[in-house]
Motif scaffolding. Structure first.
Motif, PDB file in Angstrom:
ATOM      1  N   GLN A  95       0.830  -1.195   0.000  1.00  0.00           N
ATOM      2  CA  GLN A  95       0.000   0.000   0.000  1.00  0.00           C
ATOM      3  C   GLN A  95       0.870   1.253   0.000  1.00  0.00           C
ATOM      4  O   GLN A  95       0.568   2.229  -0.699  1.00  0.00           O
ATOM      5  N   LEU A  98       2.235   1.789  -3.450  1.00  0.00           N
ATOM      6  CA  LEU A  98       1.204   2.326  -4.337  1.00  0.00           C
ATOM      7  C   LEU A  98       1.032   3.826  -4.128  1.00  0.00           C
ATOM      8  O   LEU A  98       0.935   4.603  -5.098  1.00  0.00           O
ATOM      9  N   GLU A 102       1.581   6.619  -6.967  1.00  0.00           N
ATOM     10  CA  GLU A 102       0.520   7.552  -7.362  1.00  0.00           C
ATOM     11  C   GLU A 102       0.968   8.991  -7.168  1.00  0.00           C
ATOM     12  O   GLU A 102       0.635   9.867  -7.996  1.00  0.00           O
ATOM     13  N   TYR A 114      -0.395  -2.390  -7.947  1.00  0.00           N
ATOM     14  CA  TYR A 114      -1.692  -3.053  -7.876  1.00  0.00           C
ATOM     15  C   TYR A 114      -1.526  -4.578  -7.966  1.00  0.00           C
ATOM     16  O   TYR A 114      -2.246  -5.331  -7.296  1.00  0.00           O
ATOM     17  N   CYS A 115      -0.587  -5.026  -8.789  1.00  0.00           N
ATOM     18  CA  CYS A 115      -0.310  -6.469  -8.860  1.00  0.00           C
ATOM     19  C   CYS A 115       0.211  -6.989  -7.519  1.00  0.00           C
ATOM     20  O   CYS A 115      -0.184  -8.063  -7.045  1.00  0.00           O
ATOM     21  N   LEU A 117      -0.364  -5.677  -4.592  1.00  0.00           N
ATOM     22  CA  LEU A 117      -1.484  -5.675  -3.647  1.00  0.00           C
ATOM     23  C   LEU A 117      -2.351  -6.911  -3.834  1.00  0.00           C
ATOM     24  O   LEU A 117      -2.808  -7.531  -2.855  1.00  0.00           O
ATOM     25  N   HIS A 123      -7.711  -8.098  -1.681  1.00  0.00           N
ATOM     26  CA  HIS A 123      -9.149  -8.224  -1.952  1.00  0.00           C
ATOM     27  C   HIS A 123      -9.918  -8.825  -0.785  1.00  0.00           C
ATOM     28  O   HIS A 123     -11.100  -8.550  -0.598  1.00  0.00           O
TER      29      HIS A 123
END
Length: 679
Positions: A95, A98, A102, A114-115, A117, A123
Motif C-alpha cells: 500500500q 502504491l 501515485e 496493484y499487482c 497488492l 481483496h
C-alpha cells in the motif's frame, strides 16, 4: 533453519543457558518448556534480536519474516478491524509503494503496485482480519469498536489477532492462551494446526502443547534439550531418560566404590602399588554420570473441612447480573434453579461474556443476586480464587501481612495457628521463604500471587471451592500440584478454567452457561469442543449470509426482529400486489431494472475472481501432474527433496483455491437467486 552452537545467555550474573547447541528446522512446531525463571522468555528475546548471545553462535535465515505478539497494552482509538489489519506488514508495504507511485504519477509503478497488492491478498484482507477477531471471541457488533473501548484482556486478544494476521515464516507465541477462554482456545488450536511456517510457543497448557507442537525443547539446569514429539511424548521420553540415567549412575557408583576399595587397600603395599596407581588414573579419566536430582516440585493439600452441609447451595429462580452506579440493573442470567451438593466436582463451561464469572462472583458474595433466592447450607465456608488475583490481594502489603489480617478476620474461634512464626512457617510450605514473606505483593510475579491466594484459601479450610481461572499464571508443575490437591479435597469444587487437563482431572460433571441460562451439559470435554467448533461454523455461515444480504441490498437493512439466526439468503416471494396504474407499473419496472443492475454489479467482482481462480487452479494442477511424474523417476536426493517440497506447496495451494472456489460459487448462486426474485 535456526541454529544455536555453544550459545551462552546471561541475565545479570545469572547464567540461564550455558554452551547449548540446538537446531530448529523449517516448518517445525516447537514447544519451549521449563520452570518459571529457567530462561524461556530470554531465549525468545534472542530469537527476536532484542538480546545477543554472550557466547557461541546463533543464526536464523535473514529472509524469514517473523511475527510475535506484542506484550504492550495497545492504547489507540483505531477501530479493531483496522488495528488487526495493520498487522499484515506485506500488505502495508504494498500500500505504501502504491501511494508513492501515485504521488509520482508513475503508470508502470502504479500497475506493478496493484499487482503486488493483489498478490498480498488485498481483496480479502479485511475479511481475513475480521475472521481472526471473531475466532478469538469478539462479537460481530464489536468489529469496528475502538481498541481503547475494550478491557485489557480483550486488547491482548487483538494483539494476538494482529500477530496472526502478519504473513510470517517464524511465529513466536509466549503464553498465547492466558487471556483466552475455552472456545477461543479451541479455535486458536485449529488455526495453528494449519499454519505452515516455523512456530515456537511457550505455554503451560498441556493439552494445547499436545495439540499444536511436534517438537519439545526443554530448558533445564542451563541446558537446552531437544525431544521429538509433543509435551506428553516429552514427558514419556524424559522419564525413560531419567530412569536410564539413574540406573547408569548407580552402576557407576558401584564401580567407583570397587576401585576405591582396591586403592585404599593396596596403595601402601609395594607389590600392589602399580596396580593401585593405575586404578587411580582410571578414576580420574572416568566421565562421571550425574545423579538424578529430584526437582523440588511444589506440592500442597487442602485440609479436611470442619463440616460438609448438604446441600451446600440451593438456587431457586434466581437472576444474576450487575447494578450500575445509577442503580440500573443488567441481567445476564435468568430463572436459574440449581443445587450444589456435598462432594460434587462441577466444571462451568460457556463462551466468554456469557456469565460464568458473574455466577461465581454472586455465589462468592462479591455481587448480589438481582432476584430469586440463593440459600446456603448451615456452616458453608467458601474459598474463592478470583480470575484477577488482585481482586483479593492488596498490592502494597506483604504475604505475611495478608496472613496476619486473615488470621484476625477468622477470630479466636479459628482452629488454625495464628502466631507470626506459625504463619511464616505456613507460608514457607507455599515457597514463600526468607525475605519473600515481607515483599510487597505488587512486585511479585503472577505465579507467586497465585500461590499466595492458594495459601490463603487452604488456611481457611473451606468446604466449597470457587475457582475462576486459577491456572492463568501457574507453570506446569504447579498446575499438576493443584490438580492433585483438588482430587484429594473432600469438599465441593466449582471450577471455571480453560485448562482442559485440569477440567478432565478434577470435574465429573459440567454446567453450561449461555444465552441467559444455566443448565447441565450432557457430555464430556470432547463433546464440548465439537459443540464449540459446530457453533463457530454456524456463526461464520451466518456472518457470510449477512454480508451477502448487505451486498445485495446495501440501502436496505431489515429490522432485527425480521432477521432470525438461520435466516436464508433468498427472499421470500412477495405477496400479490393490488392492481396499480400504468404509470406506477412503469416506475416499478424501472426500479426493478435498477435493482437488477445493482445486483449484477455485485456479482461481477465475484465472477472475476472466480475466473482468475480457475486459471490458477489449471496451472497448479498441471504443475502437480508434472511433479508427480518427475518424482516417479530416479532423481538425485537434492532434486527429490526440492520436488517434494514444491509438490506439497502445490497441494496446499490447490486445497485453498478449491475452498475459495466453493465460497465464490455459493456467493454467486445466492446473488443470482436474488436477481431472479427481483425480476
Amino acid at each position: 533453519m535456526i541454529t544455536l552452537k555453544n550459545v551462552t545467555l546471561r541475565r545479570s550474573a545469572k547464567v540461564l543457558l550455558n554452551q547449548v547447541t540446538a537446531t530448529i528446522n523449517p516448518g517445525e512446531k516447537v514447544g519451549l518448556v521449563g520452570r518459571n525463571g529457567a530462561g524461556k522468555s530470554t531465549l525468545f528475546a534472542l530469537f527476536t534480536g532484542e538480546l545477543t548471545e554472550d557466547g557461541g553462535e546463533f543464526s536464523k535465515p535473514r529472509q524469514w519474516r517473523m511475527a510475535q505478539v506484542a506484550q504492550n497494552m495497545p492504547e489507540t482509538d483505531e477501530p479493531a478491524t483496522q488495528f488487526v489489519l495493520a498487522g499484515d506488514t506485506r500488505l502495508a508495504e504494498a500500500q505504501q509503494v502504491l501511494e508513492e507511485a501515485e504521488a509520482g504519477e508513475d503508470g508502470m509503478a502504479i500497475a506493478q503496485a496493484y499487482c503486488d497488492l493483489a498478490d498480498a491478498g488485498a481483496h480479502d484482507a479485511e475479511a481475513r482480519a475480521q475472521a481472526l477477531i471473531l475466532g478469538l471471541g469478539f462479537k460481530s457488533s464489536e468489529l469496528n469498536n475502538p481498541v481503547d473501548s475494550f478491557s485489557g484482556g480483550w486488547r491482548m486478544r487483538l494483539q494476538l489477532a494482529r500477530a496472526l494476521m502478519c504473513p510470517s515464516d517464524l511465529l513466536l507465541l509466549d503464553e498465547p492462551t492466558n487471556h483466552l477462554d475455552l472456545d477461543a482456545l479451541v479455535w486458536l488450536e485449529a488455526w495453528l494446526k494449519r499454519y505452515t511456517g516455523t512456530m515456537i510457543v511457550i505455554s503451560h497448557d498441556r493439552e494445547f502443547l499436545d495439540a499444536v507442537t511436534t517438537v519439545t525443547l526443554q530448558i533445564n539446569a542451563a541446558q537446552l534439550n531437544r525431544y521429538g514429539g509433543n509435551y506428553s511424548k516429552f514427558e514419556e521420553l524424559r522419564a525413560q531418560q531419567l530412569e536410564l540415567q539413574g540406573a547408569s549412575f548407580a552402576k557407576q557408583q558401584e564401580k567407583i566404590a570397587h576401585l576405591q576399595k582396591f586403592i585404599d587397600r593396596f596403595k601402601a603395599q609395594a607389590s600392589k602399588a602399580k596396580q593401585a596407581q593405575s586404578r587411580v588414573k582410571a578414576l580420574e579419566r572416568m566421565e562421571k554420570i550425574g545423579p538424578v536430582l529430584a526437582e523440588a516440585d511444589f506440592t500442597f493439600e487442602f485440609k479436611e473441612p470442619l463440616n460438609l452441609p448438604n446441600p451446600m447451595l440451593a438456587i431457586s429462580d434466581a437472576s444474576f447480573g450487575y447494578r450500575s452506579e445509577d442503580g440500573s440493573e443488567t441481567t445476564i442470567l435468568r430463572n436459574v434453579s440449581r443445587s450444589v451438593l456435598a462432594g460434587q466436582r462441577i466444571g462451568i463451561l460457556g463462551a466468554n461474556g456469557q456469565g460464568k464469572s458473574t455466577l461465581v462472583k454472586t455465589i462468592a458474595h462479591e455481587m448480589g443476586a438481582l432476584g430469586g433466592q440463593v440459600t446456603e447450607g448451615k456452616g458453608l465456608n467458601i474459598g474463592y480464587f478470583a480470575q484477577q488475583e488482585l481482586d483479593v490481594l492488596q498490592p502494597a502489603d506483604s504475604p505475611l501481612e495478608h496472613m496476619i489480617r486473615l488470621a484476625r478476620e477468622q477470630g479466636p474461634n479459628s482452629r488454625e495457628p495464628s502466631r507470626e512464626q506459625d504463619l511464616r512457617s505456613y507460608l514457607g510450605t507455599f515457597n514463600f521463604t526468607g525475605d519473600m514473606v515481607k515483599q510487597a505483593v505488587g512486585t511479585m510475579s503472577g505465579g507467586e500471587k497465585a500461590r499466595l491466594v492458594l495459601a490463603m484459601i487452604v488456611w481457611q479450610r473451606p468446604n466449597l471451592l470457587l475457582l475462576d481461572e486459577p491456572t492463568n499464571h501457574l507453570d506446569l508443575a504447579t498446575r499438576e500440584a493443584l490438580s492433585m490437591a483438588l482430587n484429594e479435597f473432600e469438599g465441593t469444587v466449582m471450577l471455571v478454567s480453560h485448562d482442559r487437563a485440569l477440567l478432565r482431572a478434577v470435574c465429573d460433571e459440567f454446567w453450561m452457561v449461555g444465552r441467559g441460562a444455566v443448565g447441565p451439559f450432557d457430555g464430556d470435554l470432547d463433546d464440548y469442543q465439537r459443540y464449540l467448533l459446530d457453533e463457530s461454523k454456524r456463526l461464520r455461515e451466518e456472518a457470510k449470509r449477512d454480508e451477502l444480504k448487505e451486498a445485495a441490498n446495501p440501502a436496505t437493512t431489515p429490522p432485527p426482529a425480521l432477521a432470525p439466526v438461520a435466516a436464508p439468503v433468498v427472499k421470500a416471494a412477495p405477496a400479490p400486489a393490488p392492481a396499480v396504474s400504468t404509470v406506477d407499473q412503469k416506475e416499478q419496472r424501472r426500479l426493478a431494472a435498477l435493482a437488477r443492475q445493482e445486483l449484477a454489479d455485485s456479482i461481477r467482482p465475484f465472477k472475476k475472481e472466480l475466473e482468475a481462480n480457475d486459471k490458477k487452479l489449471a496451472l497448479l494442477t498441471a504443475e502437480r501432474a508434472a511433479l508427480e511424474k518427475r518424482l516417479s523417476e530416479p532423481l538425485p536426493a537434492a532434486e527429490i527433496a526440492e520436488s517434494g517440497k514444491r509438490l506439497k506447496a502445490c497441494n496446499d495451494e490447490i486445497e485453498a483455491l478449491e475452498e475459495r472456489w466453493l465460497e465464490l460459487n455459493d456467493m454467486i448462486e445466492g446473488l443470482t437467486a436474488q436477481v431472479g426474485n427481483e425480476a
